[in-house]
Design a protein around this motif. Structure first.
Motif, PDB file in Angstrom:
ATOM      1  N   LYS A 103      16.458  31.987  -0.553  1.00 31.99           N
ATOM      2  CA  LYS A 103      15.097  31.469  -0.742  1.00 31.99           C
ATOM      3  C   LYS A 103      14.821  31.263  -2.223  1.00 31.99           C
ATOM      4  CE  LYS A 103      12.788  35.944  -0.896  1.00 31.99           C
ATOM      5  NZ  LYS A 103      11.680  36.756  -0.431  1.00 31.99           N
ATOM      6  N   GLY A 104      13.772  30.525  -2.489  1.00 31.28           N
ATOM      7  CA  GLY A 104      13.370  30.290  -3.866  1.00 31.28           C
ATOM      8  C   GLY A 104      12.125  29.424  -3.896  1.00 31.28           C
ATOM      9  N   ARG A 105      11.842  28.862  -5.046  1.00 29.02           N
ATOM     10  CA  ARG A 105      10.721  27.922  -5.168  1.00 29.02           C
ATOM     11  C   ARG A 105      11.257  26.693  -5.864  1.00 29.02           C
ATOM     12  NH1 ARG A 105       6.131  31.289  -4.421  1.00 29.02           N
ATOM     13  NH2 ARG A 105       4.689  29.630  -5.000  1.00 29.02           N
ATOM     14  N   TYR A 106      10.689  25.531  -5.522  1.00 31.02           N
ATOM     15  CA  TYR A 106      11.147  24.336  -6.243  1.00 31.02           C
ATOM     16  C   TYR A 106       9.991  23.569  -6.855  1.00 31.02           C
ATOM     17  CZ  TYR A 106       9.713  21.032  -2.545  1.00 31.02           C
ATOM     18  OH  TYR A 106       8.987  20.277  -1.663  1.00 31.02           O
ATOM     19  N   VAL A 146      19.882  20.563  -4.414  1.00 34.39           N
ATOM     20  CA  VAL A 146      20.097  22.014  -4.272  1.00 34.39           C
ATOM     21  C   VAL A 146      21.342  22.273  -3.416  1.00 34.39           C
ATOM     22  CG1 VAL A 146      19.114  24.160  -3.327  1.00 34.39           C
ATOM     23  CG2 VAL A 146      17.623  22.524  -4.508  1.00 34.39           C
ATOM     24  N   GLY A 147      21.442  21.542  -2.312  1.00 31.16           N
ATOM     25  CA  GLY A 147      22.519  21.761  -1.349  1.00 31.16           C
ATOM     26  C   GLY A 147      23.894  21.515  -1.937  1.00 31.16           C
ATOM     27  N   GLU A 148      24.022  20.474  -2.733  1.00 30.73           N
ATOM     28  CA  GLU A 148      25.337  20.124  -3.274  1.00 30.73           C
ATOM     29  C   GLU A 148      25.906  21.266  -4.110  1.00 30.73           C
ATOM     30  OE1 GLU A 148      27.304  16.862  -6.207  1.00 30.73           O
ATOM     31  OE2 GLU A 148      25.451  16.270  -5.200  1.00 30.73           O
ATOM     32  N   VAL A 149      25.065  21.856  -4.953  1.00 30.39           N
ATOM     33  CA  VAL A 149      25.543  22.949  -5.810  1.00 30.39           C
ATOM     34  C   VAL A 149      25.901  24.164  -4.945  1.00 30.39           C
ATOM     35  CG1 VAL A 149      24.918  24.544  -7.662  1.00 30.39           C
ATOM     36  CG2 VAL A 149      24.195  22.143  -7.786  1.00 30.39           C
ATOM     37  N   ILE A 150      25.014  24.522  -4.017  1.00 29.57           N
ATOM     38  CA  ILE A 150      25.254  25.734  -3.218  1.00 29.57           C
ATOM     39  C   ILE A 150      26.465  25.563  -2.302  1.00 29.57           C
ATOM     40  CG2 ILE A 150      24.286  27.295  -1.473  1.00 29.57           C
ATOM     41  CD1 ILE A 150      21.631  27.080  -2.788  1.00 29.57           C
ATOM     42  N   GLN A 202      21.358  28.813  -9.983  1.00 33.02           N
ATOM     43  CA  GLN A 202      20.046  28.309 -10.389  1.00 33.02           C
ATOM     44  C   GLN A 202      20.166  27.447 -11.656  1.00 33.02           C
ATOM     45  OE1 GLN A 202      16.808  31.133  -9.802  1.00 33.02           O
ATOM     46  NE2 GLN A 202      16.088  30.706 -11.853  1.00 33.02           N
ATOM     47  N   ASN A 203      20.913  27.949 -12.641  1.00 31.24           N
ATOM     48  CA  ASN A 203      21.076  27.189 -13.882  1.00 31.24           C
ATOM     49  C   ASN A 203      21.793  25.874 -13.649  1.00 31.24           C
ATOM     50  OD1 ASN A 203      19.804  29.177 -15.324  1.00 31.24           O
ATOM     51  ND2 ASN A 203      21.706  30.233 -15.877  1.00 31.24           N
ATOM     52  N   GLU A 204      22.754  25.909 -12.751  1.00 30.10           N
ATOM     53  CA  GLU A 204      23.498  24.683 -12.491  1.00 30.10           C
ATOM     54  C   GLU A 204      22.630  23.632 -11.787  1.00 30.10           C
ATOM     55  OE1 GLU A 204      27.526  25.339 -11.615  1.00 30.10           O
ATOM     56  OE2 GLU A 204      27.766  23.374 -10.638  1.00 30.10           O
ATOM     57  N   ILE A 205      21.839  24.093 -10.815  1.00 30.00           N
ATOM     58  CA  ILE A 205      20.924  23.154 -10.138  1.00 30.00           C
ATOM     59  C   ILE A 205      19.953  22.562 -11.163  1.00 30.00           C
ATOM     60  CG2 ILE A 205      19.034  22.964  -8.461  1.00 30.00           C
ATOM     61  CD1 ILE A 205      20.448  25.266  -6.880  1.00 30.00           C
ATOM     62  N   ASN A 206      19.485  23.419 -12.069  1.00 28.30           N
ATOM     63  CA  ASN A 206      18.445  22.980 -12.996  1.00 28.30           C
ATOM     64  C   ASN A 206      18.958  22.071 -14.119  1.00 28.30           C
ATOM     65  OD1 ASN A 206      16.638  24.310 -11.431  1.00 28.30           O
ATOM     66  ND2 ASN A 206      16.438  26.105 -12.757  1.00 28.30           N
ATOM     67  N   LYS A 207      20.264  21.818 -14.143  1.00 33.72           N
ATOM     68  CA  LYS A 207      20.778  20.806 -15.072  1.00 33.72           C
ATOM     69  C   LYS A 207      20.265  19.430 -14.672  1.00 33.72           C
ATOM     70  CE  LYS A 207      25.026  23.117 -16.391  1.00 33.72           C
ATOM     71  NZ  LYS A 207      26.431  23.265 -15.957  1.00 33.72           N
ATOM     72  N   ASP A 208      19.951  19.278 -13.388  1.00 36.93           N
ATOM     73  CA  ASP A 208      19.332  18.049 -12.910  1.00 36.93           C
ATOM     74  C   ASP A 208      17.856  18.125 -13.297  1.00 36.93           C
ATOM     75  OD1 ASP A 208      18.002  16.074 -11.263  1.00 36.93           O
ATOM     76  OD2 ASP A 208      19.891  15.954 -10.159  1.00 36.93           O
ATOM     77  N   ARG A 209      17.440  17.289 -14.208  1.00 32.42           N
ATOM     78  CA  ARG A 209      16.083  17.412 -14.751  1.00 32.42           C
ATOM     79  C   ARG A 209      15.003  16.954 -13.775  1.00 32.42           C
ATOM     80  NH1 ARG A 209      16.170  21.097 -18.506  1.00 32.42           N
ATOM     81  NH2 ARG A 209      18.084  20.913 -19.712  1.00 32.42           N
ATOM     82  N   ILE A 227      14.398  18.056 -10.771  1.00 28.73           N
ATOM     83  CA  ILE A 227      13.798  19.186 -10.066  1.00 28.73           C
ATOM     84  C   ILE A 227      14.086  20.480 -10.828  1.00 28.73           C
ATOM     85  CG2 ILE A 227      14.124  18.072  -7.815  1.00 28.73           C
ATOM     86  CD1 ILE A 227      16.231  20.404  -7.315  1.00 28.73           C
ATOM     87  N   LYS A 228      13.442  21.546 -10.405  1.00 31.14           N
ATOM     88  CA  LYS A 228      13.776  22.861 -10.951  1.00 31.14           C
ATOM     89  C   LYS A 228      13.645  23.870  -9.816  1.00 31.14           C
ATOM     90  CE  LYS A 228      11.217  26.020 -13.260  1.00 31.14           C
ATOM     91  NZ  LYS A 228      10.148  26.423 -14.168  1.00 31.14           N
ATOM     92  N   VAL A 229      14.593  24.783  -9.701  1.00 35.27           N
ATOM     93  CA  VAL A 229      14.425  25.873  -8.744  1.00 35.27           C
ATOM     94  C   VAL A 229      14.264  27.169  -9.518  1.00 35.27           C
ATOM     95  CG1 VAL A 229      15.654  24.787  -6.813  1.00 35.27           C
ATOM     96  CG2 VAL A 229      16.920  26.205  -8.427  1.00 35.27           C
ATOM     97  N   SER A 230      13.562  28.117  -8.912  1.00 39.23           N
ATOM     98  CA  SER A 230      13.357  29.411  -9.564  1.00 39.23           C
ATOM     99  C   SER A 230      13.326  30.504  -8.502  1.00 39.23           C
ATOM    100  CB  SER A 230      12.048  29.407 -10.360  1.00 39.23           C
ATOM    101  OG  SER A 230      10.981  29.004  -9.535  1.00 39.23           O
ATOM    102  N   GLU A 231      13.464  31.748  -8.970  1.00 36.01           N
ATOM    103  CA  GLU A 231      13.362  32.934  -8.101  1.00 36.01           C
ATOM    104  C   GLU A 231      14.336  32.895  -6.919  1.00 36.01           C
ATOM    105  OE1 GLU A 231       9.243  33.920  -7.146  1.00 36.01           O
ATOM    106  OE2 GLU A 231       8.594  32.901  -8.967  1.00 36.01           O
TER     107      GLU A 231
END
Ligand SMILES: [Zn+2]
Ligand SMILES: [Zn+2]
Length: 352
Positions: free
Chosen positions: A123-126, A166-170, A218-225, A227-231
């Motif tokens: 889980k997280g927030r986007y 998100v899915g691609e990275v995970i 999380q850091n890898e997903i957030n390289k895509d500017r 969107i951002k995921v957290s927590e």
């Protein structure tokens, strides 16, 4: 009377000489062989399933009835408890009844073990910082994913989605076969998701790996500017169910196509209880009904922008236009001119 093995005699509380078993087919002798299987995916707990030939169950029922036995210790229960105990020792892992990582189904008719891997939940927030990205993958409405001229042979309507980023990275880290994305509601495709973000759970199917470096992911997903995921945290099925059921207040910034004067704004205090019939723009996929939704607060950010806090399920664009009388009252009906929403941002989900 049936001839029974030692285990079946003992279990049913009967006396007699143990023989080749007509009830269980001497299944107890095959247990150690059945336990000799390999499973390579990571898991930290498990449960057992037992599949028996229906004829065996029928036979057992007959014996219990015929001899007027309690029938409490069924063959299935006995096998479950033996397999749980032996497998716990063999694997050195705990049994988890409610949310096991994997269920080993022992098919005693075919003499085989089928591992059924349960999804891994994170889980997280986007946040979504750009418009025109949907939350989930949106298959082409003409070809439903196969590819056709309408979708430029992409199979989908939009280049990407929060789910896909998100899915691609995970999926890369879990070597999993697929994923499902569950959001706590969703914003319009052309709306940004700002502020504290929107809760979500991603369900990863047939994951090979269950111990992940979530911070790295999380850091890898957030390289895509975009969107951002957290927590990011591990989650479970229970939280998906809760996420889908709960309704949260939301605060929006609504950009208008024309200015609202202070005098007009003062009248907007009448926006409280809104009667809203399903908007025409979503009518093709939603039931046509009228609902009452509350507006809790309207503030003026500037002459072209309102900040609106309202109940979950209120269609905000129609709250502005009135949708030709389908949403009553509306900003347009109150200020008596045709006001349109040119852009919309969700700035807060009130889930905490
Ligand atoms: Zn037996
Ligand atoms: Zn298509």
């Amino acid at each position: 009377m049936y001839r029974l093995c030692e285990s079946c005699l003992k279990r049913l509380g009967l006396q007699g000489k143990p023989e080749r078993c007509e009830l269980c087919g001497d299944i107890f002798k095959k247990i150690d062989d059945l336990l000799n299987f390999t499973y390579t995916a990571e898991f930290s707990n498990f449960n057992i399933g037992i599949k028996l030939d229906p004829n065996v169950l029928e036979k057992e029922k007959k014996i219990v009835e015929m001899l007027n036995l309690s029938g409490e210790k069924t063959l299935k229960r006995e096998l479950l408890s033996i397999f749980r105990k032996k497998l716990r020792e063999k694997l050195n892992k705990e049994v988890e009844l409610e949310y096991p990582d994997v269920i080993f189904v022992f098919d005693l008719e075919k003499c085989e073990v089928i591992p059924e891997s349960n999804p891994l939940y994170i889980k997280g927030r986007y946040n979504k910082y750009v418009r025109y990205i949907p939350q989930t993958k949106w298959y082409c409405r003409k070809c439903r994913g196969k590819g056709c001229p309408y979708c430029n042979f992409e199979g989908k309507m939009y280049e990407t989605s929060v789910e896909e980023i998100v899915g691609e990275v995970i999926l890369g880290y879990t070597k999993a076969q697929g994923e499902k994305f569950h959001g706590a509601g969703r914003e319009d495709i052309d709306a940004k998701m700002l502020g504290n973000g929107r809760p979500f759970v991603i369900e990863i199917q047939k994951s090979e790996v269950r111990t992940l470096n979530l911070e790295k992911i999380q850091n890898e997903i957030n390289k895509d500017r975009r969107i951002k995921v957290s927590e990011l945290e591990y989650s479970n099925k229970r939280e998906v169910i809760r996420l889908k059921r709960e309704k949260f207040k939301k605060t929006y910034l609504v950009y208008l196509d024309q200015e609202i004067s202070d005098e007009e704004f003062a009248k907007l205090k009448d926006l409280c209880e809104i009667n809203q019939r399903t908007p025409r723009r979503v009518q093709h996929r939603r039931a046509d009904k009228t609902r009452i939704r509350k507006v809790y607060k309207v503030e003026k950010k500037n002459n072209n922008c309102l900040k609106i806090c309202c109940e979950s399920g209120l269609y905000v664009k129609e709250l502005i236009t009135g949708d030709d009388g389908r949403t009553v009252p509306s900003v347009s009906s109150i200020v008596q001119k045709d006001v349109k929403c040119i852009a919309l941002d969700v700035i807060k989900i009130h889930d905490r």
